[in-house]
Write a protein that holds these residues in place. Structure first.
Motif, PDB file in Angstrom:
ATOM      1  N   ARG A  25      18.227  32.227  28.148  1.00  0.00           N
ATOM      2  CA  ARG A  25      19.018  31.831  27.097  1.00  0.00           C
ATOM      3  C   ARG A  25      19.818  30.539  27.180  1.00  0.00           C
ATOM      4  O   ARG A  25      20.333  30.078  26.202  1.00  0.00           O
ATOM      5  CB  ARG A  25      19.918  33.111  26.882  1.00  0.00           C
ATOM      6  CG  ARG A  25      19.398  34.311  26.489  1.00  0.00           C
ATOM      7  CD  ARG A  25      20.317  35.235  26.230  1.00  0.00           C
ATOM      8  NE  ARG A  25      20.018  36.567  25.995  1.00  0.00           N
ATOM      9  CZ  ARG A  25      19.340  36.964  24.642  1.00  0.00           C
ATOM     10  NH1 ARG A  25      19.724  36.190  23.567  1.00  0.00           N
ATOM     11  NH2 ARG A  25      18.894  38.109  24.408  1.00  0.00           N
ATOM     12  N   TRP A  60      23.028  40.025  25.888  1.00  0.00           N
ATOM     13  CA  TRP A  60      24.530  39.895  25.427  1.00  0.00           C
ATOM     14  C   TRP A  60      25.114  38.508  25.010  1.00  0.00           C
ATOM     15  O   TRP A  60      26.129  38.396  24.535  1.00  0.00           O
ATOM     16  CB  TRP A  60      25.511  40.979  25.678  1.00  0.00           C
ATOM     17  CG  TRP A  60      24.768  42.562  25.485  1.00  0.00           C
ATOM     18  CD1 TRP A  60      24.521  43.085  24.547  1.00  0.00           C
ATOM     19  CD2 TRP A  60      24.237  43.393  26.823  1.00  0.00           C
ATOM     20  NE1 TRP A  60      23.883  44.296  24.708  1.00  0.00           N
ATOM     21  CE2 TRP A  60      23.738  44.427  25.944  1.00  0.00           C
ATOM     22  CE3 TRP A  60      24.041  42.990  28.021  1.00  0.00           C
ATOM     23  CZ2 TRP A  60      23.018  45.234  26.707  1.00  0.00           C
ATOM     24  CZ3 TRP A  60      23.557  43.864  28.762  1.00  0.00           C
ATOM     25  CH2 TRP A  60      23.075  45.062  28.059  1.00  0.00           C
ATOM     26  N   SER A  61      24.569  37.532  25.935  1.00  0.00           N
ATOM     27  CA  SER A  61      25.219  36.504  26.092  1.00  0.00           C
ATOM     28  C   SER A  61      24.685  35.442  24.963  1.00  0.00           C
ATOM     29  O   SER A  61      23.674  35.549  24.528  1.00  0.00           O
ATOM     30  CB  SER A  61      24.778  35.824  27.416  1.00  0.00           C
ATOM     31  OG  SER A  61      25.447  34.376  27.515  1.00  0.00           O
ATOM     32  N   ARG A  62      25.608  34.683  24.520  1.00  0.00           N
ATOM     33  CA  ARG A  62      25.067  33.585  23.453  1.00  0.00           C
ATOM     34  C   ARG A  62      24.020  32.754  23.987  1.00  0.00           C
ATOM     35  O   ARG A  62      23.271  32.261  23.225  1.00  0.00           O
ATOM     36  CB  ARG A  62      26.258  32.922  22.923  1.00  0.00           C
ATOM     37  CG  ARG A  62      27.070  33.686  22.013  1.00  0.00           C
ATOM     38  CD  ARG A  62      28.319  33.188  21.367  1.00  0.00           C
ATOM     39  NE  ARG A  62      28.034  31.984  20.800  1.00  0.00           N
ATOM     40  CZ  ARG A  62      28.827  31.093  20.551  1.00  0.00           C
ATOM     41  NH1 ARG A  62      29.895  31.225  20.940  1.00  0.00           N
ATOM     42  NH2 ARG A  62      28.256  29.757  20.189  1.00  0.00           N
TER      43      ARG A  62
END
Length: 69
Positions: A25, A60-62
């Motif tokens: 990500r 769940w991390s941006r």
């Protein structure tokens, strides 16, 4: 010792990573971040920064752009 770990990371990047679909990500990828951190800060701090980055790389991390400090 840092060069040995960077060698293992490069092996992963060129031989193992292409076999899996992209899933990081962050930009730069976690493995590239680890190489840069080890080169810039040395063994101990580079490994700690790399571990902290890998722990934050989750569904769940941006994510986003996060260069080595």
């Amino acid at each position: 010792m840092s060069r040995l770990i960077i060698g293992f990371i490069k092996f992963y990047q060129y031989c193992i990573s292409p076999l899996r679909p992209p899933s990081c990500r962050f930009s730069p990828t976690c493995s590239q971040y680890a190489c840069e951190a080890l080169t810039k800060y040395g063994l101990v701090r580079g490994i700690l920064l790399s571990i902290w980055r890998i722990l934050r790389c989750n569904p769940w991390s941006r994510g986003g752009y996060e260069p080595v400090p």
